[in-house]
Scaffold this motif. Structure first.
Motif: not given
Length: 526
Positions: A423, A451, A453, A514, A518
């Motif tokens: 990631d 979290a 991203i 994840k 997204r």
């Protein structure tokens, strides 16, 4: 006397370069001009000063400074006496730098008094650094720091013969550097590399990109990164080039320097070349001296490669892939490769380095099929510092490094990186590790879960986006949260967007998915 091609340690290399290149210019840094012979003399003087400070073989010494000539002098000096270089990212905040100083057990720190408005020594005020006994300012001054002139004067206490004795104790298998990289655990790990393996891979890199004596190498990549250190000043000194350090990525300044200083070698991330090509006044500058371009593994538009040749005049344009755990070098394109190959692949393996792509069971996949990229060869790290468990997890019993990157190898062995298991994403040329940011975000009052991203960004490639789950009874203000983030971490790690959720999307194992995040980010953007 050691010959340049047979030098097995970095100090031996510089001594041999001083013999061969003598009065040729090694570094031009502002008003400072250093010939190879002078650079070697300064390196020896600084090495004796370090002996005066009772620096022992194997001790770790950190450098926290931008691209300046004193950085190079300090680095080779500490390596000359058998110490281990620990570079610190100039974008780090105090707590981030202190963590690495503690983990490495650094006993000395070279630092600058101030850079871009930040007083670096002051950032460490209040940090617990039990092993750090001496701080030296490369430039400027700060309370509790030895000045550079004061430090260099200590050399008078130690004879040149004593330095020679110490330097002979340093061999090719001694550690030369400890570069810290973040893993999926979110905690930076120190990657141990040795003199001999670094010199061997850098020699091959320098040959493949075609560095020549007298080349004028503008080093924009930071010295604290292997691209600016190993493929930067180390490669330049090995090849008889003139190093032109650049402290800040500033396109008009770079264009002006290329024209005025006749720069011939200009590596950097794709954003560097895109910025030059799109600059409205580019044609006002004479860029005809440019010859060699080397860029990283980020996606590279084919049209950009063509324009670099036709409009900027580069004769050699290569892309490469590397990671800290492999001395920074794994694959590279060869001069003469087509624009399509340069743009769509990261080249093929260096000599005596093996790469393969494997499936989930560890079996090699056919050419053209994606799999996890594994690397094996003399360039692999000696391990993670003080972390045998993480080392065993990264390098298997057969000596293969598991990179965590998904790649495709074609029939000719050219590599294309397609995804990242870990990631990780890249912001303006810097690797960003979500797990590391997530650990910091959990320190924000009222956050129960976090979290991170990477999301697309026109200027920087990708930037961080944070998803937060508030603790029971708490509410979170996005603007206040982002302002707090800017105080806690280096700017390239700071989330640019935040979204507060009522529930985190989890898989059957209870881990955050994840991919679902997204999709949420895309919905936001749409």
């Amino acid at each position: 006397m050691t010959d340049l091609e047979s030098a097995l340690t970095i100090p031996d290399l510089l001594a041999a370069a001083a013999t061969r290149y003598g009065d040729a210019t090694a570094i031009e840094d502002g008003d400072t001009r250093l010939a190879y012979r002078q650079l070697d003399q300064l390196r020896r003087q600084a090495g004796r000063a370090l002996l005066a400070l009772d620096l022992r073989v194997g001790e770790r010494v950190a450098i926290w400074a931008p691209n300046i000539h004193e950085w190079i002098v300090a680095a080779i000096a500490l390596q000359s006496v058998g110490a281990v270089l620990v570079p610190l990212n100039t974008r780090m905040k105090g707590a981030e730098a202190a963590y690495i100083l503690r983990q490495s057990g650094a006993s000395l720190l070279f630092v600058v008094g101030e850079f871009l408005g930040t007083r670096y020594p002051a950032l460490l005020d209040g940090e617990d650094l039990p092993a750090l006994r001496t701080r030296i300012c490369l430039r400027g001054e700060a309370p509790g720091c030895l000045g550079w002139t004061e430090f260099m004067a200590l050399a008078a206490e130690v004879s040149p013969a004593a330095l020679e004795v110490r330097q002979r104790q340093v061999g090719p298998d001694h550690l030369s550097d400890l570069l810290f990289t973040s893993g999926t655990t979110g905690k930076p790990k120190g990657v141990m590399s040795a003199h001999g393996q670094n010199l061997r891979i850098v020699r091959d890199w320098s040959t493949m990109v075609g560095l020549r004596p007298g080349d004028r190498y503008l080093i924009v990549n930071p010295f604290f990164h292997s691209f600016g250190y190993k493929a930067g000043w180390l490669a330049a000194l090995m090849s008889g080039c003139c190093i032109l350090p650049q402290q800040v990525f500033d396109v008009p300044v770079m264009l002006e320097r290329v024209a005025r200083e006749k720069v011939s070698v200009l590596p950097g991330p794709p954003t560097l070349y895109q910025s030059i090509l799109s600059h409205p006044k580019r044609r006002d500058y004479d860029l005809s001296s440019l010859r060699v371009a080397v860029t990283g593994a980020a996606s590279v538009p084919v049209e950009m490669v063509r324009r670099m040749a036709s409009e900027l005049g580069f004769e050699t344009i290569v892309t490469a892939y590397g990671l800290t755990e492999a001395c920074g070098f794994v694959t590279i394109c060869r001069p003469g490769d087509s624009a399509e190959r340069v743009a769509t692949t990261s080249g093929r393996a260096f000599p005596n380095v093996e790469v393969r792509c494997v499936d989930g069971a560890g079996n090699p996949v056919p050419a053209g099929e994606p799999g996890e990229l594994l690397v094996r060869g003399y360039n692999l790290m000696k391990g993670y510092f003080n972390d045998p468990e993480a080392t065993a997890e990264a390098i298997d019993a057969d000596g293969w490094l598991h990179t965590g990157d998904i790649g495709v190898l074609d029939e000719a062995g050219y590599l294309r990186i397609t995804d990242r298991i870990k990631d990780m994403f890249i912001t303006g040329g810097f690797n960003v590790y979500p797990a590391e940011i997530e650990q910091v975000l959990l320190g924000y009052p009222g956050v129960a879960q976090a979290a991170v991203i990477g999301i697309a960004d026109e200027r920087l490639g990708e930037v961080a986006m944070a998803f937060l789950l508030p603790a029971a009874g708490c509410s979170l203000d996005g603007d206040a949260f982002l302002a707090w983030c800017r105080e806690q971490m280096a700017n390239y790690k700071v989330p640019r967007r935040v979204r507060v959720l009522q529930a985190m999307p989890l898989n059957a194992a209870g881990k955050v998915t994840k991919d679902a995040l997204r999709r949420l980010a895309e919905d936001d953007a749409g």
